[in-house]
Every structure is written in structure tokens, then in C-alpha cells.
Scaffold this active site. Structure first.
Site, mmCIF file in Angstrom:
data_model
loop_
_atom_site.group_PDB
_atom_site.id
_atom_site.type_symbol
_atom_site.label_atom_id
_atom_site.label_comp_id
_atom_site.label_asym_id
_atom_site.label_seq_id
_atom_site.Cartn_x
_atom_site.Cartn_y
_atom_site.Cartn_z
ATOM 1 C CG ASN A 29 107.163 31.077 39.865
ATOM 2 O OD1 ASN A 29 107.304 31.294 41.142
ATOM 3 N ND2 ASN A 29 107.460 31.891 39.161
ATOM 4 N N GLY A 91 116.116 43.999 39.404
ATOM 5 C CA GLY A 91 114.996 42.948 39.984
ATOM 6 C C GLY A 91 115.535 41.458 40.232
ATOM 7 C CD GLN A 92 119.585 37.485 38.870
ATOM 8 O OE1 GLN A 92 120.620 38.241 37.912
ATOM 9 N NE2 GLN A 92 119.414 36.004 36.956
ATOM 10 C CB SER A 93 114.645 37.784 43.506
ATOM 11 O OG SER A 93 113.925 36.187 42.859
ATOM 12 C CB VAL A 94 116.871 32.966 42.186
ATOM 13 C CG1 VAL A 94 118.157 32.300 41.750
ATOM 14 C CG2 VAL A 94 116.142 33.216 42.683
ATOM 15 C CG HIS A 96 120.761 29.891 37.585
ATOM 16 N ND1 HIS A 96 120.222 28.596 37.675
ATOM 17 C CD2 HIS A 96 120.436 29.534 36.090
ATOM 18 C CE1 HIS A 96 120.631 27.850 36.987
ATOM 19 N NE2 HIS A 96 119.899 28.080 36.300
ATOM 20 C CG HIS A 98 114.625 33.163 36.721
ATOM 21 N ND1 HIS A 98 116.860 33.686 37.364
ATOM 22 C CD2 HIS A 98 114.320 34.187 36.884
ATOM 23 C CE1 HIS A 98 115.557 34.715 38.153
ATOM 24 N NE2 HIS A 98 114.372 35.300 38.314
ATOM 25 C CG HIS A 100 109.497 35.707 35.777
ATOM 26 N ND1 HIS A 100 109.569 35.615 35.980
ATOM 27 C CD2 HIS A 100 111.369 36.310 35.626
ATOM 28 C CE1 HIS A 100 109.827 35.380 37.659
ATOM 29 N NE2 HIS A 100 111.679 36.053 37.023
#
Length: 180
Positions: A29, A91-94, A96, A98, A100
Site C-alpha cells: 500500500n 468508501g471504496q476509493s479505487v 477495483h 480490493h 484491506h
């Protein structure tokens, strides 16, 4: 490392991959909330969990389990927050999928759930940060002035991320017997 470029959403992450299966990848990250905070993603750029195939979901889950085990061992932690923010409203910022994986120790945050506020706040909005960086580079190429908004946590350098990538790849190779 594979000759072809690999992306996390619109961002090239080829040199940040420390574990890869046929369908999933684990990447370091750029702005970890805690040391060892990594992401597991499907290789196919799919925005939402509901759009993954059954085979991708199974592979993804097994990859998360394997990576979380190694991350806890490497960082000497006693637990992990494993979270998916599925869609922008979550809250997904990209865009794609993923997961965490954030290695945790008792009392690493004032409240156990403070990690979620960090994921959703400016510190966790990696997509916005990377977009700002891309815009900044484009503007610098045009030799114009551009003010970049301040983000609370500074990003790591590519060298720092690649060093962690090598460390984690070696540990996963020991665990799985397979080389990246």
C-alpha cells in the site's frame, strides 16, 4: 516479475505485487494505515464484489487468508482487520475490488473501530491521492502552477514499497513454496 503491466484500477502496480495467483494479486500500500497494511485484489479489473465470478471469489478468499497469515507473522501482530469497501458509497476509493489486510495489535488505535474512520478519511483515500498525483504530473508537464491539496499521511516512495514487496514475496515463497 512478469513483462506485462498490471493495474489496480487505473494505477500501474506491477512492481508492488508480492504475491500472485492465476486470479488474484497482493500488493503493498502506498499509504498504509499501519505497518503491513496491504491489499488483495482480483487481477481482472472489476469494480464491485458482486461482479466477480465464483472462481475469482474463491481464489480471492484463499489469497486473503494466506496473505493475512504471513502479514501477521512478519509484523508480529495478534490479529488483522480484513475489510472490503464495496462501491463508492461504502468508501471504496479505487474502482477495483480490493480487500484491506491491516495487521493489528491490542490498543493500536484508541478504539478498535477507529481503523474504519481512517480508511474512509483523507488518510485512506488512496484513489484520490493517486489522482491528484497524476493531475500534478500532467500540469507539471504543461509547465503550469497547480496547488495539490494536503493529505494527512505522506505517501511512501517507490523504493520503500519495492523493499517491502521483496520482503513479503520472500516470506510468501517460504510459506507456499511458489515463487512470484
Amino acid at each position: 516479475m512478469a513483462a506485462s503491466e498490471i493495474f489496480f484500477g487505473p494505477f500501474k502496480v506491477t512492481t508492488q505485487i508480492f504475491y500472485k495467483t492465476k486470479l488474484s494479486m497482493a500488493i503493498v500500500n502506498i499509504k498504509p494505515i499501519l505497518p503491513g497494511h496491504v491489499l488483495v485484489c482480483p487481477i481482472r479489473a472489476v469494480a464491485r464484489y458482486k461482479d466477480m465470478t465464483g472462481e475469482e471469489i474463491a481464489d480471492h478468499a484463499l489469497t486473503v487468508q494466506k496473505v493475512a497469515n504471513v502479514i501477521e507473522s512478519v509484523y508480529g501482530t495478534t490479529g488483522a482487520t480484513i475489510a472490503i469497501q464495496d462501491g463508492g458509497s461504502a468508501g471504496q476509493s479505487v474502482p477495483h475490488v480490493h480487500t484491506h489486510i491491516i495487521p493489528r495489535k491490542l490498543n493500536d488505535f484508541p478504539s478498535i473501530d477507529d481503523v474504519y474512520a481512517r480508511l474512509e478519511g483523507p488518510d485512506g483515500n488512496v484513489g484520490r491521492f493517486l489522482e491528484i498525483q497524476r493531475q500534478r504530473k500532467a500540469v507539471e508537464e504543461q509547465k503550469k502552477d497547480f496547488v495539490v491539496e494536503s493529505m494527512n499521511r505522506p505517501p511512501r516512495t517507490m523504493e520503500e514499497m519495492e523493499a517491502e514487496t521483496k520482503l513479503l514475496a520472500a516470506e510468501l515463497e517460504k510459506e507456499t513454496g511458489s515463487k512470484l
